[in-house]
Design a protein around this motif. Structure first.
Motif, PDB file in Angstrom:
ATOM      1  N   GLU A   1      23.146   1.825   5.695  1.00  0.00           N
ATOM      2  CA  GLU A   1      23.680   3.300   5.312  1.00  0.00           C
ATOM      3  C   GLU A   1      23.464   3.691   3.939  1.00  0.00           C
ATOM      4  O   GLU A   1      23.379   4.622   3.660  1.00  0.00           O
ATOM      5  N   THR A   2      23.996   2.679   3.097  1.00  0.00           N
ATOM      6  CA  THR A   2      23.826   2.765   1.657  1.00  0.00           C
ATOM      7  C   THR A   2      22.284   3.146   1.364  1.00  0.00           C
ATOM      8  O   THR A   2      21.973   3.945   0.668  1.00  0.00           O
TER       9      THR A   2
ATOM     10  N   ALA B   1      18.477   6.836  -0.661  1.00  0.00           N
ATOM     11  CA  ALA B   1      16.983   7.634  -0.536  1.00  0.00           C
ATOM     12  C   ALA B   1      17.608   8.912  -0.655  1.00  0.00           C
ATOM     13  O   ALA B   1      16.639   9.875  -1.242  1.00  0.00           O
ATOM     14  N   GLU B   2      18.423   9.441   0.166  1.00  0.00           N
ATOM     15  CA  GLU B   2      18.832  10.752   0.197  1.00  0.00           C
ATOM     16  C   GLU B   2      19.290  11.610  -0.956  1.00  0.00           C
ATOM     17  O   GLU B   2      18.799  12.827  -1.293  1.00  0.00           O
TER      18      GLU B   2
ATOM     19  N   ILE C   1      13.704  -1.866   6.402  1.00  0.00           N
ATOM     20  CA  ILE C   1      15.224  -1.753   5.911  1.00  0.00           C
ATOM     21  C   ILE C   1      16.142  -2.546   6.315  1.00  0.00           C
ATOM     22  O   ILE C   1      16.987  -3.021   5.343  1.00  0.00           O
ATOM     23  N   SER C   2      16.009  -3.298   7.446  1.00  0.00           N
ATOM     24  CA  SER C   2      17.232  -4.199   7.893  1.00  0.00           C
ATOM     25  C   SER C   2      16.777  -5.440   7.134  1.00  0.00           C
ATOM     26  O   SER C   2      17.808  -6.179   6.631  1.00  0.00           O
ATOM     27  N   ASP C   3      15.512  -5.939   6.874  1.00  0.00           N
ATOM     28  CA  ASP C   3      15.280  -7.117   6.043  1.00  0.00           C
ATOM     29  C   ASP C   3      15.696  -6.933   4.430  1.00  0.00           C
ATOM     30  O   ASP C   3      16.358  -7.765   3.999  1.00  0.00           O
ATOM     31  N   PHE C   4      15.400  -5.615   4.050  1.00  0.00           N
ATOM     32  CA  PHE C   4      15.725  -5.335   2.738  1.00  0.00           C
ATOM     33  C   PHE C   4      17.359  -5.297   2.734  1.00  0.00           C
ATOM     34  O   PHE C   4      17.870  -5.831   1.583  1.00  0.00           O
ATOM     35  N   SER C   5      18.018  -4.681   3.631  1.00  0.00           N
ATOM     36  CA  SER C   5      19.380  -4.709   3.400  1.00  0.00           C
ATOM     37  C   SER C   5      19.919  -6.210   3.365  1.00  0.00           C
ATOM     38  O   SER C   5      20.822  -6.410   2.620  1.00  0.00           O
ATOM     39  N   GLU C   6      19.389  -7.020   4.156  1.00  0.00           N
ATOM     40  CA  GLU C   6      19.844  -8.473   4.105  1.00  0.00           C
ATOM     41  C   GLU C   6      19.781  -9.073   2.794  1.00  0.00           C
ATOM     42  O   GLU C   6      20.547 -10.017   2.304  1.00  0.00           O
TER      43      GLU C   6
END
Length: 114
Positions: A16-17, A22-23, A4-9
């Motif tokens: 959080e988004t 996902a939610e 998730i951290s890599d994908f966020s970057e």
């Protein structure tokens, strides 16, 4: 697969988004490790994230984006984009009318002071 951290970057979407997306079933991870609940995304997720960012940039609401994502064929996407464009053009006209009204009002105040 991307954490998730890599994908966020990669995408510019905050963690959080991504969790929120996902939610609400807007962009779910490709895989969640059952041992540690780490979320992983793949190249298909990247395509969808890019699309979501574009839609958000066009002013789509979360509900509108969910509607687009639920229609996996994207048949209605063009219609939604055309509708969004028309709404923006209408807003621009309304704002231009407001500007004209303000200018007329300002001018009338100047005329009274002469």
């Amino acid at each position: 697969m991307y954490k998730i951290s890599d994908f966020s970057e990669m995408t510019g979407l905050s963690k959080e988004t991504l969790r929120y997306y996902a939610e609400v079933k807007l962009l779910e991870p490709a895989y969640i490790d059952p041992k540690n609940n780490y979320r992983y995304y793949d190249d298909g997720s990247f395509f969808l994230a890019t699309l979501l960012m574009k839609l958000r940039g066009f002013g789509f609401t979360i509900q509108e984006m969910i509607s687009v994502m639920e229609d996996e064929s994207f048949v209605n996407l063009e219609n939604l984009l055309l509708q969004k464009r028309n709404n923006i053009r209408k807003q621009i006209k309304e704002l231009q009318n407001q500007i004209e009204e303000i200018e007329i009002f300002l001018q009338s105040g100047k005329d009274e002071n002469k």
